[in-house]
Design an enzyme around this catalytic site. Structure first.
Site, PDB file in Angstrom:
ATOM      1  N   TYR A  24       0.791  -1.227   0.000  1.00 24.26           N
ATOM      2  CA  TYR A  24       0.000   0.000   0.000  1.00 24.26           C
ATOM      3  C   TYR A  24       0.824   1.279   0.000  1.00 24.26           C
ATOM      4  O   TYR A  24       0.263   2.369  -0.121  1.00 24.26           O
ATOM      5  CB  TYR A  24      -0.950   0.013   1.208  1.00 24.26           C
ATOM      6  CG  TYR A  24      -1.929  -1.129   1.175  1.00 24.26           C
ATOM      7  CD1 TYR A  24      -3.005  -1.120   0.296  1.00 24.26           C
ATOM      8  CD2 TYR A  24      -1.769  -2.238   2.000  1.00 24.26           C
ATOM      9  CE1 TYR A  24      -3.903  -2.171   0.239  1.00 24.26           C
ATOM     10  CE2 TYR A  24      -2.657  -3.292   1.953  1.00 24.26           C
ATOM     11  CZ  TYR A  24      -3.722  -3.257   1.075  1.00 24.26           C
ATOM     12  OH  TYR A  24      -4.604  -4.304   1.026  1.00 24.26           O
ATOM     13  N   HIS A  81     -15.459  -6.281  -1.615  1.00 26.92           N
ATOM     14  CA  HIS A  81     -15.674  -7.651  -2.070  1.00 26.92           C
ATOM     15  C   HIS A  81     -16.749  -8.382  -1.279  1.00 26.92           C
ATOM     16  O   HIS A  81     -17.063  -9.532  -1.593  1.00 26.92           O
ATOM     17  CB  HIS A  81     -14.356  -8.426  -1.959  1.00 26.92           C
ATOM     18  CG  HIS A  81     -13.166  -7.586  -2.258  1.00 26.92           C
ATOM     19  ND1 HIS A  81     -12.884  -7.132  -3.532  1.00 26.92           N
ATOM     20  CD2 HIS A  81     -12.217  -7.057  -1.450  1.00 26.92           C
ATOM     21  CE1 HIS A  81     -11.787  -6.372  -3.476  1.00 26.92           C
ATOM     22  NE2 HIS A  81     -11.374  -6.313  -2.233  1.00 26.92           N
ATOM     23  N   ASP A  88     -25.925  -1.330  -1.982  1.00 26.40           N
ATOM     24  CA  ASP A  88     -27.313  -0.860  -1.971  1.00 26.40           C
ATOM     25  C   ASP A  88     -27.398   0.605  -1.540  1.00 26.40           C
ATOM     26  O   ASP A  88     -28.170   1.375  -2.110  1.00 26.40           O
ATOM     27  CB  ASP A  88     -28.171  -1.724  -1.046  1.00 26.40           C
ATOM     28  CG  ASP A  88     -28.481  -3.093  -1.627  1.00 26.40           C
ATOM     29  OD1 ASP A  88     -28.273  -3.302  -2.842  1.00 26.40           O
ATOM     30  OD2 ASP A  88     -28.941  -3.953  -0.858  1.00 26.40           O
ATOM     31  N   HIS A 101      -9.200   2.486  -5.494  1.00 29.67           N
ATOM     32  CA  HIS A 101      -8.332   1.538  -4.786  1.00 29.67           C
ATOM     33  C   HIS A 101      -6.891   1.938  -5.030  1.00 29.67           C
ATOM     34  O   HIS A 101      -6.518   2.251  -6.173  1.00 29.67           O
ATOM     35  CB  HIS A 101      -8.571   0.113  -5.268  1.00 29.67           C
ATOM     36  CG  HIS A 101      -9.966  -0.347  -5.020  1.00 29.67           C
ATOM     37  ND1 HIS A 101     -10.404  -0.754  -3.789  1.00 29.67           N
ATOM     38  CD2 HIS A 101     -11.036  -0.410  -5.844  1.00 29.67           C
ATOM     39  CE1 HIS A 101     -11.686  -1.063  -3.867  1.00 29.67           C
ATOM     40  NE2 HIS A 101     -12.097  -0.851  -5.104  1.00 29.67           N
ATOM     41  N   ARG A 112     -10.208 -10.684  -4.521  1.00 30.97           N
ATOM     42  CA  ARG A 112     -10.263  -9.221  -4.630  1.00 30.97           C
ATOM     43  C   ARG A 112     -10.698  -8.744  -6.016  1.00 30.97           C
ATOM     44  O   ARG A 112     -10.897  -7.566  -6.239  1.00 30.97           O
ATOM     45  CB  ARG A 112      -8.903  -8.613  -4.304  1.00 30.97           C
ATOM     46  CG  ARG A 112      -8.460  -8.841  -2.884  1.00 30.97           C
ATOM     47  CD  ARG A 112      -7.181  -8.074  -2.590  1.00 30.97           C
ATOM     48  NE  ARG A 112      -6.552  -8.512  -1.372  1.00 30.97           N
ATOM     49  CZ  ARG A 112      -6.864  -8.063  -0.154  1.00 30.97           C
ATOM     50  NH1 ARG A 112      -7.799  -7.156  -0.004  1.00 30.97           N
ATOM     51  NH2 ARG A 112      -6.227  -8.531   0.904  1.00 30.97           N
TER      52      ARG A 112
END
Length: 149
Positions: A24, A81, A88, A101, A112
């Site tokens: 990351y 995921h 919704d 992402h 993923r």
């Protein structure tokens, strides 16, 4: 101001810079917030930037954004995921929604590769590091300019 953009961040993103920096990166959530505030300001928008590890809190913030935001950026993190409820909630937003992402989720583990959020997002940006957030805000500005009377 042209309106408010909302940036929502999901679980574990509060650990950016500490958690798996080899995946990351070393930038922190505070670095992302500074990047987003700068980009939003340049584009003439106010910014609401938030992070939560709780799905219900993210859903509540999406419901709030329905009333106040002209555009929404979300990095749902692990909820990408798994959360039909998040999908919704996002489906109720009339404003454009950009999914972001930091990593390329399609180049990672197979679980993923599927995103419930993508089904209702206006656009998806992945694999561009934290710069993906600034790209998402710029894209919202373009979409909102085209939609303006």
């Amino acid at each position: 101001m042209k309106g408010q953009l909302v940036v929502l961040n999901g679980p574990n993103l509060n650990l950016l810079g500490k958690r798996q920096p080899e995946i990351y990166g070393r930038e922190t959530l505070a670095d992302i917030e500074a990047l987003c505030r700068h980009a939003a300001s340049e584009l003439g928008f106010a910014l609401d930037f938030r992070q939560s590890n709780a799905e219900h809190e993210l859903i509540g913030w999406i419901h709030e954004a329905r009333e106040s935001a002209v555009g929404l950026v979300i990095n749902p993190a692990g909820y990408t995921h798994t959360s039909i409820a998040l999908m919704d909630a996002l489906a109720t937003c009339a404003c454009p929604v950009i999914e972001v992402h930091i990593t390329n989720i399609h180049g990672r583990e197979s679980f993923r590769h599927h995103s419930y959020v993508s089904r209702v997002a206006t656009g998806v940006i992945c694999g561009c590091g934290i710069e993906g957030y600034a790209l998402a805000l710029r894209r919202l500005a373009i979409l909102l300019t085209k939609a303006a009377p």
